[in-house]
Design an enzyme around this catalytic site. Sequence first.
Site, PDB file in Angstrom:
ATOM      1  N   ASP A 269       0.838  -1.209   0.000  1.00  0.00           N
ATOM      2  CA  ASP A 269       0.000   0.000   0.000  1.00  0.00           C
ATOM      3  C   ASP A 269       0.875   1.263   0.000  1.00  0.00           C
ATOM      4  OD1 ASP A 269      -1.923   1.949   0.586  1.00  0.00           O
ATOM      5  OD2 ASP A 269      -2.112   1.370   2.686  1.00  0.00           O
ATOM      6  N   HIS A 440      -4.187   3.715   7.060  1.00  0.00           N
ATOM      7  CA  HIS A 440      -3.033   3.551   6.172  1.00  0.00           C
ATOM      8  C   HIS A 440      -1.770   4.070   6.857  1.00  0.00           C
ATOM      9  CE1 HIS A 440      -5.693   2.656   2.731  1.00  0.00           C
ATOM     10  NE2 HIS A 440      -6.496   3.521   3.325  1.00  0.00           N
TER      11      HIS A 440
END
Length: 631
Positions: A269, A440
Site C-alpha cells: 500500500d 493507512h
Amino acid sequence: MNTTPRVNQQPHSSPHNTQGAPLAHQKHVSSTSRHKHRDGGRGGNGGHRGRKPMQTRMNRQPENLDKKSPLIPPPAPGVLRVVPLGGTEEIGKNMTVLEYGDEIIVIDAGFQFSEAETPGIDYILPDVTYLKERKAKVKALFITHGHYDHIGAIPYIIEDMGNPPIYSREFGSMIIQKRQMEFPDVAPIDMHTIRGTETIKIGQHFSITFFPISHAIPDSMGLLIETPVGTVAFVEDVRVDHIDGKPTDKEKEHYAFFKDKNIVLFTLDSTSVEKPGFSLPESKALGTIDTILKDVPGRLIIGTFASQVERVIQIINIAQKYNKMIAVDGRSMKTNLEIVKLLKLVKFDNIIPIEEIDKYPANKIVILATGAQGEEYSVFDRIANKTHKYITLAKSDTVIFSSSVIPGNERSITKLKDSLYRQEAHIITYTDSAVHASGHGNRDELGWIHQQIKYRYFMPLHGHHFMLRIHAELAETLGTPKENIVIPDNGSIIEISEQGTKINVRKEKAPSGSIMVDGFSIGEHQKVVIRDRQTLAEDGIFVIVVSVNPRTGKLRKSPDIISRGFVYLKEQQELIAGARTLVTKTVEKTTHGMQPINFDIVKTVVTDDVRRFLFQKTGKSPIVIPVVIGV
C-alpha cells in the site's frame, strides 16, 4: 419533409423565452431514495460527495462487451505475469492479476468513488477486458478486506471473469454476500471463507497462505503466494499498531511470519507514504474519545466513516463502560453493525433505536452517525439543516468528527461545520484533538514493514502515480536496487522469469480504461456523457428551433431559442435578437439554390456560426443544438 431527431427537442411553453421550462432529459432522484443511501465513509460502503444509490440492475452496453484488447501473447513457459488493472493511478478500483501458464488468480476487485471530473457517475470500475478474454483461465478471486475500494466491483464484473470462487476472511465474506443481495439479477457467487492462516492450493501453479495485517476493518489479511518462479507477498491496505513509534508485540508477531522466507516480489500500500513518521495509533484516538465520552455534559454525536468498523466497535465498548446508550444512524453503518452483531464482535446491550434517544438523560446518549464528509442528505447533513427527524442540536451537545477530510470534500465539510457552529454545539475535529487515526500507515510504518520482509523485487500499489514514486524512493533508501523496483501503471504487464531472477515490463499494456457505472448503464462510453455534463455545468445549453419551407429554403417564422445555464435571457434581449438574425441569414444563405435541402449540412453550418457568435459576445461556449424542421 425532413426533421432533426426528436431527442434533441425540448418541451417548452413559450417559444421565445423559456428560461424556466424543465429540461427533457434531466435525471430525477427522489430525495427519499437518495438520503437512504448517501451516508458512510471512505473505503467502506458509505457515502461520498455526489454518490447515488447502489444499483440493483445493470444494462451493459453492447459496445463494451465487444471491446478487444491489443494483441498480447500468452506468458512464455516459466514466466509469471503480474498485471495491475487498477489501483496504481488512483485511490480505489484495486485489482491485480497473477497469471502463470493457463491459470490466473486475481487479488481484489474494488471500485473508485466518483469525483468532480465525473459528474453524475455512481462508481468507476477497473477494465476487466483482459480477464474476460481469458475467463477460462481465471481460477479464483482473493479479497484482502471488506472495504469497497477492494470489493465494490464484484457484482458488476464477476460474470465477465467467469464467476470464479471468491476467497476472503469472515467479515469481508459477509459484507460481500450481504451486498450481493442488492443485485438479484447477478448469478450467485461462489463464496469461500478463510478462517485463519491456512494454505490453499489453486490449480497447478498457485499455493496461497494467509496472514493477518492491521487495518481499520476486522479480518484484513495479506497473501503469500507460492508460484513456480518464487513467492509473491501481497500486502494491501495496512497500518502498524505502535506505541510512540515502536511497533507492538502483536505487529512483530504478524511479520515474524516472514523471518525465514525469501520473497521474489513484494507489493505494498502507498496511500500515506508521503506523510512522515508514524501515524497516530488507533489506541490514542480511542483514548481521546474515551476521555471525552466519559465527561461530556450532554449528548455526544460522533461522525466517522462506516468503514472504520474497528473504531465503531470500540466506541460501543467505551459507552458500555460508562453506562451510556448508543444510537446508530446511517444506512452503511447499520449494515456493518448487523454483521458485527452476527459475528458477536461486541455486546449489543446498550444499543437503542434512534427513535428512543429522548427517553434517556442527555449525558447518557452517544450517537454514531455517518455523513461527516458533508454528503448531501446524510445524517449529519440533516442534523445541520435541522431536518433530522429525531436529532436537534442543543448547546450542551458535543460533536466529534472522528474522520479526516477526503480531498475534494473540503467545501462540503466547511459548509457542514458552518451550519453546526451556528447551532452553538461544541465541535471537535481531528485537527484540534487526537480523535481520528488513519487505516493507512505513514512513511516510517511502511519502512518498518519493508525491513521485516526479505524480497528481491518491489512493486508499490494502491495510490496515485506520485505516491508510488515516493514509495519507490523509500524502498531505494532502504537498500532495494533501483533496477529491482517496478512502478506500474494500470494495465502494465510485468513478467518475472528465469526462476525469479529476471523482471521486465512488456511494451504491450492490458486494457485499463475506466468503466463508469451511471444509473443502470455501465460502460467506457459514458465519457462522452460526462464531457457533455461538464460543458453543461460550465457553459449551459443553447437550443435553436427553426421551421424551414423545404421548397424555398426560407424560414416560416423567426427562430425559437431555448437556453439553460448560459445567460439570463430576459437581460440579454440584444444577444437573442442578434442570434435570431444570424440564424435566419445562415439558414437562408445555406439553403439558397439547394434542392432538395440537406438538413444535416444546414444544422452543421448553423451550429458553427452560432457557437462562434456566442463566444464572441459572451466568452462562453454553451452546447449549441439546432433543431431544423422542414414544414
